[in-house]
Design a protein around this motif. Structure first.
Motif, PDB file in Angstrom:
ATOM      1  N   ARG A  51      34.554   6.527  33.435  1.00 26.44           N
ATOM      2  CA  ARG A  51      33.475   5.604  33.123  1.00 26.44           C
ATOM      3  C   ARG A  51      33.152   5.565  31.629  1.00 26.44           C
ATOM      4  O   ARG A  51      33.076   4.495  31.039  1.00 26.44           O
ATOM      5  N   ASP A  52      32.956   6.724  31.016  1.00 21.15           N
ATOM      6  CA  ASP A  52      32.621   6.741  29.585  1.00 21.15           C
ATOM      7  C   ASP A  52      33.757   7.256  28.716  1.00 21.15           C
ATOM      8  O   ASP A  52      33.651   7.253  27.482  1.00 21.15           O
ATOM      9  N   GLY A  53      34.862   7.715  29.319  1.00 27.48           N
ATOM     10  CA  GLY A  53      36.012   8.158  28.551  1.00 27.48           C
ATOM     11  C   GLY A  53      35.807   9.451  27.804  1.00 27.48           C
ATOM     12  O   GLY A  53      36.564   9.753  26.869  1.00 27.48           O
ATOM     13  N   LEU A  54      34.815  10.236  28.161  1.00 27.92           N
ATOM     14  CA  LEU A  54      34.496  11.470  27.448  1.00 27.92           C
ATOM     15  C   LEU A  54      34.764  12.688  28.311  1.00 27.92           C
ATOM     16  O   LEU A  54      34.538  12.676  29.525  1.00 27.92           O
ATOM     17  N   LYS A  55      35.242  13.745  27.656  1.00 22.87           N
ATOM     18  CA  LYS A  55      35.290  15.043  28.297  1.00 22.87           C
ATOM     19  C   LYS A  55      33.899  15.682  28.202  1.00 22.87           C
ATOM     20  O   LYS A  55      33.077  15.265  27.374  1.00 22.87           O
ATOM     21  N   PRO A  56      33.625  16.700  29.018  1.00 24.91           N
ATOM     22  CA  PRO A  56      32.283  17.303  28.973  1.00 24.91           C
ATOM     23  C   PRO A  56      31.858  17.761  27.584  1.00 24.91           C
ATOM     24  O   PRO A  56      30.713  17.537  27.187  1.00 24.91           O
ATOM     25  N   VAL A  57      32.748  18.383  26.826  1.00 30.61           N
ATOM     26  CA  VAL A  57      32.363  18.872  25.503  1.00 30.61           C
ATOM     27  C   VAL A  57      32.044  17.716  24.572  1.00 30.61           C
ATOM     28  O   VAL A  57      31.100  17.792  23.766  1.00 30.61           O
ATOM     29  N   GLN A  58      32.783  16.618  24.658  1.00 32.39           N
ATOM     30  CA  GLN A  58      32.492  15.456  23.813  1.00 32.39           C
ATOM     31  C   GLN A  58      31.154  14.841  24.195  1.00 32.39           C
ATOM     32  O   GLN A  58      30.360  14.448  23.329  1.00 32.39           O
ATOM     33  N   ARG A  59      30.907  14.744  25.500  1.00 26.29           N
ATOM     34  CA  ARG A  59      29.644  14.163  25.967  1.00 26.29           C
ATOM     35  C   ARG A  59      28.465  15.024  25.516  1.00 26.29           C
ATOM     36  O   ARG A  59      27.424  14.500  25.071  1.00 26.29           O
ATOM     37  N   ARG A  60      28.630  16.327  25.572  1.00 26.58           N
ATOM     38  CA  ARG A  60      27.550  17.217  25.149  1.00 26.58           C
ATOM     39  C   ARG A  60      27.300  17.147  23.655  1.00 26.58           C
ATOM     40  O   ARG A  60      26.166  17.255  23.189  1.00 26.58           O
ATOM     41  N   ILE A  61      28.370  16.972  22.875  1.00 21.15           N
ATOM     42  CA  ILE A  61      28.206  16.838  21.414  1.00 21.15           C
ATOM     43  C   ILE A  61      27.408  15.581  21.091  1.00 21.15           C
ATOM     44  O   ILE A  61      26.451  15.611  20.317  1.00 21.15           O
ATOM     45  N   LEU A  62      27.788  14.450  21.668  1.00 22.53           N
ATOM     46  CA  LEU A  62      27.088  13.200  21.379  1.00 22.53           C
ATOM     47  C   LEU A  62      25.642  13.253  21.858  1.00 22.53           C
ATOM     48  O   LEU A  62      24.729  12.781  21.154  1.00 22.53           O
ATOM     49  N   GLY A  88      24.447  26.616  22.342  1.00 25.98           N
ATOM     50  CA  GLY A  88      23.287  27.334  22.853  1.00 25.98           C
ATOM     51  C   GLY A  88      22.637  26.665  24.038  1.00 25.98           C
ATOM     52  O   GLY A  88      22.063  27.332  24.892  1.00 25.98           O
ATOM     53  N   LYS A  89      22.727  25.323  24.120  1.00 28.68           N
ATOM     54  CA  LYS A  89      22.004  24.619  25.173  1.00 28.68           C
ATOM     55  C   LYS A  89      22.893  24.101  26.300  1.00 28.68           C
ATOM     56  O   LYS A  89      22.472  24.103  27.459  1.00 28.68           O
ATOM     57  N   LEU A  90      24.117  23.638  25.970  1.00 24.38           N
ATOM     58  CA  LEU A  90      24.871  22.882  26.971  1.00 24.38           C
ATOM     59  C   LEU A  90      26.264  23.398  27.262  1.00 24.38           C
ATOM     60  O   LEU A  90      26.714  23.318  28.407  1.00 24.38           O
ATOM     61  N   HIS A  91      26.989  23.887  26.265  1.00 25.16           N
ATOM     62  CA  HIS A  91      28.412  24.174  26.449  1.00 25.16           C
ATOM     63  C   HIS A  91      28.667  25.678  26.410  1.00 25.16           C
ATOM     64  O   HIS A  91      28.631  26.301  25.344  1.00 25.16           O
ATOM     65  N   GLY A 163      20.417  26.408  33.775  1.00 23.58           N
ATOM     66  CA  GLY A 163      19.323  25.776  34.489  1.00 23.58           C
ATOM     67  C   GLY A 163      18.067  25.557  33.682  1.00 23.58           C
ATOM     68  O   GLY A 163      17.066  25.080  34.225  1.00 23.58           O
ATOM     69  N   GLN A 164      18.093  25.850  32.390  1.00 20.20           N
ATOM     70  CA  GLN A 164      16.897  25.682  31.568  1.00 20.20           C
ATOM     71  C   GLN A 164      16.845  24.317  30.878  1.00 20.20           C
ATOM     72  O   GLN A 164      15.799  23.925  30.380  1.00 20.20           O
ATOM     73  N   GLU A 165      17.968  23.635  30.801  1.00 16.87           N
ATOM     74  CA  GLU A 165      18.040  22.320  30.178  1.00 16.87           C
ATOM     75  C   GLU A 165      18.724  21.358  31.151  1.00 16.87           C
ATOM     76  O   GLU A 165      19.286  21.769  32.163  1.00 16.87           O
ATOM     77  N   THR A 166      18.665  20.084  30.797  1.00 16.04           N
ATOM     78  CA  THR A 166      19.403  19.083  31.566  1.00 16.04           C
ATOM     79  C   THR A 166      20.344  18.331  30.621  1.00 16.04           C
ATOM     80  O   THR A 166      20.100  18.249  29.414  1.00 16.04           O
TER      81      THR A 166
END
Length: 836
Positions: A51-62, A88-91, A163-166
């Protein structure tokens, strides 16, 4: 099957420890653990979402950069700050993997539409980027399209690793990022490798699919004919692309874009300005050097990498003379990374599962995602506007009854009591009553009533528009299509990659690697230019041209042979014919405007001039030389093979060679013309050939203060002319026009060698010397110092008659050249810029 024992210990009241052993099958344990690991790699690391063409790490960076406020209009921040926030928050992985993904998002040679605006050294196809502590980054304008309306409930959010962030499960993605920027990754048991495409073409195909959901692949390929790589280049063969668009798998070849140019005045070269995708110039340079050193690649003289940040990629490959640049380029394509294969493997996640998708599937998944995003965005905006309209209605009621509202509030015990009384008195909702209580009194003026009325009208109009969009699937699709069209208009760029059918590339070059050793003619012009013809066809001087050179000398040779350049100091210098430029075969009479100056091929001493050309064929007739002192010599063609520069006549002090011709027959005449207008012709057979050190023999007897100004050979069997130009010896060179005369060569009687000859022109008042002279086959031509033709008298004058005044100064005279005749520049030196 081996078993693995798992040992556990438990504490009981009766015993300190109780040992319990559980038997587990090794295959089962490894299968479960490996599948868990494979699942993690496939879904959380290696494969992009369709759908967005992003891997999880790319999506988290943006997403993190968006939350940090790193928009294009803001300043750059250290990349390490971005990496730290993402980690620290997502990856939950290392900072190296996050920074590598961030760098790729910023590289214009990796992404067709970069999503990160990098500041600093973000690497090149050959070099790695600087450390994250040295570089800075912010979101690129295109990245804002990826996160656009993410705060309007357009996508689902999920908990992060602790579980502390979304974090968003997918980006809204206002453009088809997967097709535009491509993707690559290696998972467990599968991999993806998707080529980038042109934004304008992909958007056009997506809009066509929105309009016609049942569109076929052929219809879509009219909009997307093939990939458009960030580095440009040329794609060879479209059948593999058609397979990839149909099945999701295919292969095509990419070539560097190169042109054949003159890199030096004497050599051609291959200039490379674009390379295949993911191929850097250093890799190409290294491979070429290896092949040249291993003698697997021939024809390359030099290689320079002139790439810089202003002019972009520029590899200059200098080709040796004697090799066809087109054939050398084909060898480079065959042996080096200048031609690479790209394997398309369109594997992406669809509904959480890896699938291999064709072009239509990729567009369909994106279009459905984008329609869902716009639908959810419209629903969110509709709800927000309805909520705001509800509050505005309450404020309007309060303004219309402002005095009563104030009395109700003043008469209430507390805010809760006031809210209840407002709801009862004016039939307001709890939300409206609370909003009225929270509104400052300064807002409740007559002017604010007008503003609220206008706001109410605007909200009602927007609510109607949003309701219409949500109530009509066609209208919803039109909104999506219109937004895509605006994005393509704003961010679209022209196609960079050229698409070619393989048959077209195969037909491009069919020439041999080395230049064939074909017969040719080597030419020397009066303005000091050297060139060769494409073949040995005789040259004619018939016809008129606006600008042309008079040929001083013409010698038959072969393309890979050598000729000798004879100078006024009696030297013969070898010149390789293949180093000379080739004249266009249609030039008739020949124009040497594209020739090389003699000074580029031979090193001349001060006051030394080139007077003619000669063949180095040991079986040839040899050279005939004439000097200003009236000496004539026929040289035995025994030239040293190991020397490029040697003497062919022993000159007396003060003497100089004025003419050098290659005798095609001993029956031809040798002719001297002197400064006091004497012409002597005698048979070449009267001159005995001599070795190189010899000083020659008497050719013409000179009067006091006279010197020979022209020497050459004439075929007495052909119709020939004698041209002389008389003037004053006291005038500055090149300033006087002179008086010219054209005579019939047959009027001059042959005499014996070492005699004084006969008069060729009678001097008039103010004339005491011949400025120029020449004898040869018809028609006779004259040229000015700039190469322009100078008209000669048409009538044949008496052998010893006077001349007619010329309209322009003459620098050189020549005639009808067929490869055996000769023309010679005489008297005063021409005023030219070619260093002779």
């Amino acid at each position: 099957m081996f078993d693995m024992a798992r040992r556990t210990t438990t504490r009981t009241p009766d015993e300190d420890f109780e040992e319990r052993i559980v038997d587990i099958d090794v295959a089962t344990e490894m299968r479960a653990s490996y599948l868990e690991y494979a699942y993690s790699v496939i879904y959380q690391r290696a494969l992009p979402d369709a759908r967005d063409g992003l891997k999880p790490v790319q999506r988290r960076i943006l997403y993190s950069m968006s939350e940090m406020g790193l928009r294009p209009e803001r300043g750059h921040v250290k990349s390490s700050r971005v990496v730290g926030d993402v980690m620290g928050k997502l990856h939950p992985h290392g900072d190296g993997a996050i920074y590598d993904a961030l760098v790729r998002l910023a590289q214009p040679f990796s992404m067709r539409l970069p999503l990160v605006d990098g500041h600093g050294n973000f690497g090149s196809p050959d070099d790695s980027p600087a450390a994250m502590r040295y570089t800075e980054a912010r979101l690129a304008p295109a990245a804002m399209l990826m996160v656009q309306s993410i705060d309007e409930e357009t996508v689902d959010f999920k908990p992060n690793y602790d579980g502390q962030e979304t974090e968003p499960s997918v980006m809204p993605s206002a453009f088809p990022n997967l097709l535009v920027n491509g993707a690559s990754g290696i998972a467990v048991g599968m991999a993806t490798n998707m080529a980038p495409h042109n934004l304008v073409e992909v958007v056009a195909a997506a809009r066509h699919l929105i309009k016609k959901p049942d569109a076929t692949l052929e219809e879509l390929m009219r909009f997307v004919p093939g990939p458009d790589l960030p580095t440009g280049g040329i794609i060879i063969g479209l059948s593999g692309i058609r397979d990839a668009y149909e099945t999701g798998r295919g292969t095509f070849r990419t070539r560097a874009k190169a042109t054949i140019e003159s890199v030096t005045p004497r050599r051609k070269g291959i200039v490379v300005t674009e390379l295949p995708f993911n191929v850097g110039p250093e890799r190409v340079v290294t491979k070429i050097k290896e092949l040249v050193n291993a003698k697997k690649l021939t024809g390359i003289a030099d290689l320079k990498d002139l790439t810089d940040r202003h002019k972009g990629l520029r590899l200059v490959i200098e080709v040796k003379n004697g090799f066809n640049p087109e054939a050398v380029l084909e060898e480079l394509y065959r042996l080096t990374p200048m031609e690479e294969s790209f394997g398309i493997n369109n594997v992406a996640l669809v509904d959480g599962r890896p699938r291999t998708l064709g072009l239509r599937d990729l567009l369909q998944v994106y279009v459905e995602h984008r329609i869902d995003v716009v639908r959810r965005r419209s629903a969110f905006r509709l709800r927000k506007r309805e909520e705001r309209l509800h509050l505005v209605d309450g404020l309007i009621i309060a303004l219309l009854n402002i005095d009563q509202v104030i009395q109700v509030i003043r008469g209430s015990d507390d805010s809760a009591h006031a809210r209840t009384r407002l709801m009862e008195t004016f039939e307001l909702s709890e939300v409206q009553a609370a909003y009225i209580l929270d509104t400052p009194l300064r807002r409740l003026t007559r002017y604010d009533k007008l503003e609220l009325d206008r706001e109410k009208e605007t909200l009602q109009s927007e609510i109607a528009e949003l309701s219409a969009i949500l109530g009509s699937e066609d209208r919803l699709r039109k909104v999506v299509s219109a937004e895509l069209g605006e994005i393509a208009k704003t961010y679209g760029t022209p196609r960079r990659t050229v698409l070619l059918e393989s048959s077209e590339a195969a037909r491009a070059v069919t020439v041999p690697l080395e230049v064939a050793d074909d017969p040719c003619l080597v030419l020397l012009s009066s303005t000091g230019l050297l060139a060769r013809t494409a073949d040995a066809t005789p040259i004619s001087a018939e016809g008129e041209r606006a600008v042309h050179d008079v040929l001083v000398s013409v010698v038959r040779s072969s393309v890979r042979g050598e000729v000798g350049v004879v100078t006024s100091k009696g030297r013969l210098i070898r010149v390789s014919v293949v180093d000379l430029p080739t004249l266009p075969p249609t030039a008739n009479p020949p124009s040497l405007a594209g020739g090389h100056p003699v000074s580029e091929h031979v090193a001349l001493e001060p006051e030394e001039k080139v007077v003619g050309l000669g063949s180095l064929d040991p079986d040839g007739p040899g050279l005939a030389l004439g000097t200003t002192g009236g000496v004539v010599k026929r040289v035995v063609p025994e030239y040293p093979a190991n020397r490029d520069d040697f003497e062919v006549i022993g000159l007396r002090e003060g003497d100089a060679v004025i003419g050098a011709v290659e005798l095609s027959s001993p029956d031809h005449d040798l002719v001297f013309i002197t400064s006091d207008a004497q012409l002597l012709r005698f048979s070449a057979s009267a001159v005995r050939p001599q070795g190189r050190p010899a000083g020659g023999m008497a050719g013409v007897r000179l009067n006091d203060d006279a010197k020979a100004i022209w020497f050459g050979a004439v075929d007495p069997a052909r119709e020939s002319r004698v041209v002389t130009v008389a003037g004053s010896s006291t005038a500055l060179p090149g300033t006087q026009m002179g008086a010219g005369k054209v005579s019939d060569y047959a009027d001059f009687p042959p005499k014996g060698r070492a005699t004084g000859g006969v008069r060729a022109q009678r001097f008039l008042k103010g004339e005491d010397v011949l400025l120029h002279a020449w004898a040869g086959p018809v028609p006779a031509k004259a040229a000015s110092p700039t190469g322009k033709p100078v008209p000669l008298p048409e009538e044949l004058g008496r052998r010893d008659g006077s001349g007619e005044r010329l309209v322009h100064a003459v620098a050189a005279i020549g005639g009808g050249l067929d490869g055996s005749a000769d023309a010679r520049e005489t008297g005063q030196e021409p005023d030219n810029d070619h260093g002779e």
